[in-house]
Every structure is written in C-alpha cells, then in structure tokens.
Design an enzyme around this catalytic site. Structure first.
Site, short mmCIF file in Angstrom:
data_model
loop_
_atom_site.label_atom_id
_atom_site.label_comp_id
_atom_site.label_asym_id
_atom_site.label_seq_id
_atom_site.Cartn_x
_atom_site.Cartn_y
_atom_site.Cartn_z
N CYS A 1 -14.46 -2.00 23.96
CA CYS A 1 -13.91 -0.72 24.45
C CYS A 1 -14.91 0.42 24.22
N CYS B 1 -15.50 0.97 20.46
CA CYS B 1 -16.31 -0.09 19.83
C CYS B 1 -17.77 -0.01 20.27
N CYS C 1 -10.79 1.52 17.35
CA CYS C 1 -10.87 0.68 18.55
C CYS C 1 -9.68 1.02 19.43
N CYS D 1 0.86 -1.19 0.00
CA CYS D 1 0.00 0.00 0.00
C CYS D 1 0.89 1.24 0.00
N HIS D 2 0.34 2.32 -0.50
CA HIS D 2 1.10 3.57 -0.50
C HIS D 2 1.59 3.93 0.91
N THR D 3 0.83 3.53 1.93
CA THR D 3 1.20 3.87 3.31
C THR D 3 2.47 3.13 3.75
N CYS E 1 -12.41 -4.80 19.06
CA CYS E 1 -12.51 -5.67 20.24
C CYS E 1 -13.96 -5.88 20.65
N CYS F 1 -6.84 -3.34 3.22
CA CYS F 1 -6.66 -1.88 3.29
C CYS F 1 -7.35 -1.15 2.14
N ARG G 1 -2.09 -2.02 -7.70
CA ARG G 1 -1.55 -2.81 -6.60
C ARG G 1 -0.63 -3.91 -7.14
N HIS H 1 0.65 -4.26 5.64
CA HIS H 1 -0.62 -4.31 6.37
C HIS H 1 -1.79 -4.67 5.47
N GLU H 2 -1.49 -5.12 4.24
CA GLU H 2 -2.59 -5.48 3.33
C GLU H 2 -2.39 -6.96 2.98
N ARG I 1 -4.41 -0.04 20.09
CA ARG I 1 -3.86 1.03 19.25
C ARG I 1 -2.58 1.64 19.83
N1 LIG Z 1 -7.16 6.72 5.74
C1 LIG Z 1 -6.94 5.45 5.46
O1 LIG Z 1 -7.49 4.56 6.10
C2 LIG Z 1 -6.03 5.09 4.36
C3 LIG Z 1 -5.27 6.04 3.70
N2 LIG Z 1 -4.47 5.71 2.66
C4 LIG Z 1 -3.80 6.81 1.98
O2 LIG Z 1 -4.61 7.16 0.86
C5 LIG Z 1 -3.80 7.72 -0.16
C6 LIG Z 1 -4.07 7.00 -1.48
O3 LIG Z 1 -3.60 5.66 -1.40
P1 LIG Z 1 -3.41 4.81 -2.75
O4 LIG Z 1 -4.66 4.87 -3.57
O5 LIG Z 1 -2.87 3.51 -2.35
O6 LIG Z 1 -2.26 5.69 -3.44
P2 LIG Z 1 -1.87 5.94 -4.95
O7 LIG Z 1 -0.53 6.60 -4.93
O8 LIG Z 1 -2.01 4.69 -5.74
O9 LIG Z 1 -2.97 6.96 -5.49
C7 LIG Z 1 -2.89 8.33 -5.36
C8 LIG Z 1 -3.22 8.96 -6.71
O10 LIG Z 1 -3.29 10.38 -6.55
C9 LIG Z 1 -2.59 10.96 -7.63
N3 LIG Z 1 -2.18 12.32 -7.29
C10 LIG Z 1 -1.03 12.72 -6.71
N4 LIG Z 1 -1.03 14.05 -6.56
C11 LIG Z 1 -2.23 14.51 -7.03
C12 LIG Z 1 -2.81 15.77 -7.17
N5 LIG Z 1 -2.16 16.88 -6.78
N6 LIG Z 1 -4.04 15.88 -7.71
C13 LIG Z 1 -4.69 14.76 -8.11
N7 LIG Z 1 -4.17 13.51 -8.04
C14 LIG Z 1 -2.95 13.39 -7.50
C15 LIG Z 1 -1.44 10.03 -7.88
O11 LIG Z 1 -0.85 10.24 -9.14
P3 LIG Z 1 0.72 9.85 -9.33
O12 LIG Z 1 0.77 8.37 -9.16
O13 LIG Z 1 1.01 10.31 -10.70
O14 LIG Z 1 1.46 10.58 -8.25
C16 LIG Z 1 -2.16 8.68 -7.78
O15 LIG Z 1 -2.79 8.36 -9.00
C17 LIG Z 1 -2.37 7.62 0.34
O16 LIG Z 1 -2.03 8.85 0.94
C18 LIG Z 1 -2.44 6.52 1.40
O17 LIG Z 1 -1.39 6.64 2.32
C19 LIG Z 1 -4.42 4.44 2.16
C20 LIG Z 1 -5.15 3.45 2.75
C21 LIG Z 1 -5.94 3.68 3.95
N1 LIG Z 2 0.99 6.90 11.64
C1 LIG Z 2 0.57 8.11 10.96
C2 LIG Z 2 -0.86 8.04 10.50
C3 LIG Z 2 -1.07 6.97 9.50
C4 LIG Z 2 -2.52 6.86 9.18
O1 LIG Z 2 -3.22 7.85 9.10
N2 LIG Z 2 -2.99 5.65 8.97
C5 LIG Z 2 -4.33 5.41 8.52
C6 LIG Z 2 -4.34 4.18 7.77
S1 LIG Z 2 -3.34 4.28 6.36
C7 LIG Z 2 -3.46 2.83 5.67
O2 LIG Z 2 -2.92 2.57 4.67
C8 LIG Z 2 -5.30 5.21 9.65
O3 LIG Z 2 -6.33 4.57 9.51
N3 LIG Z 2 -5.06 5.75 10.75
C9 LIG Z 2 -5.86 5.54 11.93
C10 LIG Z 2 -5.04 4.92 13.00
O4 LIG Z 2 -5.58 4.63 14.06
O5 LIG Z 2 -3.84 4.71 12.76
C11 LIG Z 2 0.76 9.35 11.82
O6 LIG Z 2 1.13 9.22 12.98
O7 LIG Z 2 0.54 10.43 11.27
ZN LIG Z 3 -2.91 0.81 3.44
ZN LIG Z 4 -12.50 -1.83 20.77
#
Ligand SMILES: NC(=O)C1=CN([C@@H]2O[C@H](COP(=O)(O)OP(=O)(O)OC[C@H]3O[C@@H](n4cnc5c(N)ncnc54)[C@H](OP(=O)(O)O)[C@@H]3O)[C@@H](O)[C@H]2O)C=CC1
Ligand SMILES: N[C@@H](CCC(=O)N[C@@H](CSC=O)C(=O)NCC(=O)O)C(=O)O
Ligand SMILES: [Zn+2]
Ligand SMILES: [Zn+2]
Length: 431
Positions: free
Chosen positions: A153, A156, A164, A98-100, A150, A228, A426, A120-121, A168
């Site tokens: 908590c 939850c 949760c 994953c990007h993360t 869980c 993820c 992916r 994590h995926e 964490r």
């Molecule tokens: N909150 C959560 O639970 C989660 C958060 N995330 C986060 O979500 C985000 C996306 O993840 P993922 O889909 O895997 O990542 P990707 O990198 O695959 O997708 C991001 C896309 O955004 C594009 N992009 C970059 N800059 C811009 C811009 N300025 N305007 C428009 N598009 C842009 C990228 O293009 P290019 O490739 O050309 O840079 C790419 O196509 C990441 O920051 C990731 O860490 C992921 C999973 C869970």
């Molecule tokens: N550790 C980072 C924050 C990272 C973050 O925001 N993680 C997302 C999932 S990203 C998955 O690919 C999230 O769900 N966060 C909630 C959580 O409880 O971690 C920081 O400290 O900034």
């Molecule tokens: Zn992820």
């Molecule tokens: Zn819980």
C-alpha cells in the site's frame, strides 16, 4: 478439536519430515522445516502444509467476550469460523493484557464497539489458513499484529511509516476485511473483532497481513509481549526517536511501554535517562531497565518547582527526547515543554481517552521543539519482528522481566484487576 500439538500420526504421514522435536519451552512439537525464513513476505519452503483435523470447520473454544463497556468479561464458549481467503486461524497459546485493552473496555475508546473479543498482545500456532495465504503455514509459531504490514500500500511503500492501509478501516470497525466477523456466541450472535487480533480467544482469525511467524524456539508465553508493549517502547526509542549515543532522555510513566523506552535508550547509549512516575515503587524497576534518575512529581519537587523546571535544570536546558507513556494529556504537555529549545523532540505513545486534546503555547514549537507520535514503536511487524526476537534471544532486549503475573485464561478478569496494582507490569494468560 484441533490439537495444538502436531500429532505424531499426522507427522508420520509427511515423508519429508524426518526429525520431530518437542519444544519444552513452548511445550509444542516442532520440526526443522517449521523454522521461519527472514523474508516474511513469502514462505519459501512450502513442503509442509499440514492439514489439521479442524481445517475448514468451525471450532468451539473458550473466549472472553466484552458484551458492554465497563462490565466484566464473560468467559464462555464461542464459535470461531474457518479462515476465508487471505485469512489465518491461530490457536492462541498466550496473551497478555495491555493497558489499551482496559482503555477500550472502559468505554473511553472512540473506536470501541461491543460485543467484541478484545486482546492484541498474543502469540500462538497457526491452526489453518484460508485460500491464497502464502506467508505463514499450519504449525508456524506466530505473533498477531495490530499494525499490519502488507508491503504494497501507499503507506508501506512510502518508507516513512509503519502504518499500513490494507486492513485498518475494517479493523477499526471490528470486522474482517470482507466486512464480516468470524466470531459467534452460542446464541448465534455475531461478536466483533478488536485491533485485528482478538487474542482473548483460544482461537482467533486474523488477516494474513496481520501476523508474523517467529523462531519456534522463542517461548510464546514471553514473546507475546512483542505483540505490543515491549515492541512499542523499544521501537519508539530506537526507531521513532532514533536516540543516539550521549542523548538525554526523559520517560513519563514506568509501565511496560515506558520501561521498554528506557531499555531502547540505554541500548543506544543515552547519557541520561530520567524516569518520571507517580508511584515510587517503580524506581527500582526503572533503574533495573537502565534509568539513571527517577523523579516522583508528587514527592520530589521543591516549593515553586514544577516537573518541567526540575527536568530542565537537571539537563542544562532541557532534554533531547521525551516520551509520554501515560496517556495523560497534561503529562504530554509537560513532556513537550521539558524538551530542549531548538531541537528537543517529544514522542507521544500514550493513548488518551475520547474527547481529550493536547495543548501548548505554539511558541514552544516555534522555538524548535517537535511533537511526534508513535504507533507500535514505528516497527514494521512482518519485516522487523525477527530482529527483535534476535535482540531478545541475544540478551539485548529484556522481555521475560515484564511478566510479573501469570494466570490461567479463565482468570482474565482478575488479570484486568492486576493492572491497577503497582506491582504489575504484565499479566500473561495461559490457555
Ligand atoms: N502508541 C502505541 O502504539 C501504544 C500505546 N500504548 C499506551 O501507552 C500507555 C502506557 O501503556 P502501559 O505501559 O501498558 O501502561 P501502564 O499503566 O502499565 O503504565 C503507565 C504508567 O504511568 C504512570 N502514570 C500515570 N499517571 C502518571 C503521571 N501523571 N505522571 C507520571 N506517571 C504516571 C502509571 O502509574 P499508576 O499505575 O500508578 O497509575 C504507570 O506506572 C497507555 O496509555 C497505553 O494505552 C500502549 C501500547 C502501544
Ligand atoms: N482507537 C483509538 C486509538 C487507539 C490507539 O491509539 N492505538 C494505538 C495502539 S495502542 C496499543 O496498545 C495505535 O497504534 N494506533 C494506531 C492505529 O492505527 O490504530 C482511537 O480511536 O482514539
Ligand atoms: Zn497494547
Ligand atoms: Zn500496507
């Protein structure tokens, strides 16, 4: 070493198991009694408690260790200790990147600590469980959950969030709930866990609240993505935003997360789904997943036009919902300001680097726009994963389409390189 397949010899020792099948999709032996129940909080059928040869013993296996920020991962043999109470050791069959993972490896994550086992995926098969584990059993097909559930908590029980509190705090420090690690390298050095999952290891240990059993027919090399990216985007649309029929939606960033928001919005009957991405190669994918429009802000804006003014003009005053799936704080501002006055909601999903902050004129909020965030799409992993698997099996949720690259696990560093190429959604690694 533990054999990922339940051996015929082991099964023949279990008189209650009459039919043993080989699952060609996941390439694993399964039995009818491994089929999971919908109540994931208690395993009701405890008739199988298959003992693996490795139960209670350390396992040596391959893993990718992140020794320092911005350095390639070291693919090496590590030692994975047996699970303690309320812990589960999983034989990971597949993990995606994953990007993360790249974000933490880059050094931008304030919680990032090294040396650690990222990932994590991932999905796999339970190899052994520690004392007091009642929710999964040996042989179960499972997905690791970075957002635990869980069920007990304050979070939850609130009914207000999928976050949760059970594990964490220790998860963020890279250790198991008892404050120690189950990973060591061959020099005897302790290695940290990551996001409660650490799926970049052939075997990993997770808390029992951080794992969910899934239908064993579901192919693990695909449903690992439900750990993820796919769940996050789809859930952000159908749960966090709760998009309704006829709503207008804009999605910034057409990666796996953004395209999964698109498919969630489409499933809900959104009238307009506009994808914004700086790479025009993402246009076809966007339409394939359900977008009605695609805008490349680097190419499609007229003189004097901004992405915000363009979107507002395309939607008679702004969008009902916008989603940031880029992690770029400037994009987050645009996403908020493209929302309709009075009610538009902007959901932040992207993870921004350490030190980055969002800003806008407070007037944007005073006039009714709402800024929200979404973690794991607001999905409760243990109680709601079965529904997502059903959506996938019923053809309502695309998952296979995100697997643009597959590689053997040892090519994990090349897999990280794939992320930088516009043709990759992916990369799924196979152990
Ligand atoms: N909150 C959560 O639970 C989660 C958060 N995330 C986060 O979500 C985000 C996306 O993840 P993922 O889909 O895997 O990542 P990707 O990198 O695959 O997708 C991001 C896309 O955004 C594009 N992009 C970059 N800059 C811009 C811009 N300025 N305007 C428009 N598009 C842009 C990228 O293009 P290019 O490739 O050309 O840079 C790419 O196509 C990441 O920051 C990731 O860490 C992921 C999973 C869970
Ligand atoms: N550790 C980072 C924050 C990272 C973050 O925001 N993680 C997302 C999932 S990203 C998955 O690919 C999230 O769900 N966060 C909630 C959580 O409880 O971690 C920081 O400290 O900034
Ligand atoms: Zn992820
Ligand atoms: Zn819980």
């Amino acid at each position: 070493m533990f054999n990922q397949f339940l051996s015929v010899r082991t099964i023949s020792l279990l008189p209650r198991i009459s039919t043993v099948k080989y699952n060609l999709l996941s390439k694993n032996w399964i039995t009818p009694t491994t089929i999971v129940k919908t109540n994931y909080f208690k395993t009701t059928n405890r008739s199988i408690n298959t003992m693996s040869e490795t139960q209670g013993k350390p396992i040596q296996c391959i893993a990718a260790v992140a020794y320092a920020a911005a350095q390639p991962l070291s693919v090496e043999t590590i030692i994975v200790d047996p699970p303690k109470a309320h812990e589960v050791r999983i034989k990971i069959t597949n993990t995606a990147i994953c990007h993360t993972d790249a974000y933490t490896l880059s050094g931008s994550d304030p919680e990032g600590a090294f040396p650690c086992v990222l990932g994590h995926e991932g999905a796999g098969i339970v190899e052994s469980v520690g004392p007091d584990v009642e929710t999964v059993k040996v042989g179960d097909h499972v997905i690791a959950l970075y957002t635990a559930e869980c069920g007990k908590c304050k979070f939850c029980k609130s009914g207000k969030t999928n976050l949760c509190g059970a594990v964490r705090a220790t998860q963020g420090k890279g250790v198991m709930p008892d404050g120690t690690s189950r990973f060591h390298n061959l020099k005897g050095e302790s290695l940290l866990h990551f996001m409660g999952c650490s799926t970049f290891s052939e075997y990993t240990v997770v808390a029992d609240v951080s794992v969910v059993a899934v239908d064993p027919i579901a192919p693990l090399d695909k449903v690992c993505l439900l750990g993820c990216g796919v769940t996050t985007g789809y859930g952000a649309a159908i749960k966090t935003a709760n998009v309704q029929k006829g709503d207008t939606v804009a999605v910034f960033g057409a990666g796996t997360v953004g395209l999964s928001v698109v498919q969630g919005a489409k499933a809900r009957g959104a009238s307009k789904i506009i994808v914004i991405d700086v790479n025009s190669d993402k246009k076809q994918w966007s339409h394939d997943f359900g977008a009605t429009d695609f805008v490349n802000p680097l190419k499609d804006l007229k003189e004097g036009e901004t992405i915000v003014s363009k979107l507002v003009n395309m939607t008679d005053g702004g969008l009902d919902f916008t989603f940031d799936c880029t992690g770029n704080v400037k994009v987050m501002r645009d996403a908020l300001e493209a929302c309709h006055k009075g009610w538009g909601e902007s959901i932040i999903i992207g993870v921004a680097a350490s030190g980055q902050e969002i800003s806008t004129r407070p007037f944007q909020l005073v006039t009714g726009r709402v800024w929200k965030g979404s973690a794991f799409g607001g999905i409760k992993g243990r109680s709601e994963m079965a529904g997502l698997i059903k959506d996938y099996q019923g053809g309502k949720l695309k998952v296979d389409e995100f697997v643009t690259h597959t590689r053997p696990f040892k090519e994990i560093n090349e897999g990280f390189e794939d992320l930088h190429h516009g043709d990759c959604l992916r990369t799924v690694l196979d152990f």
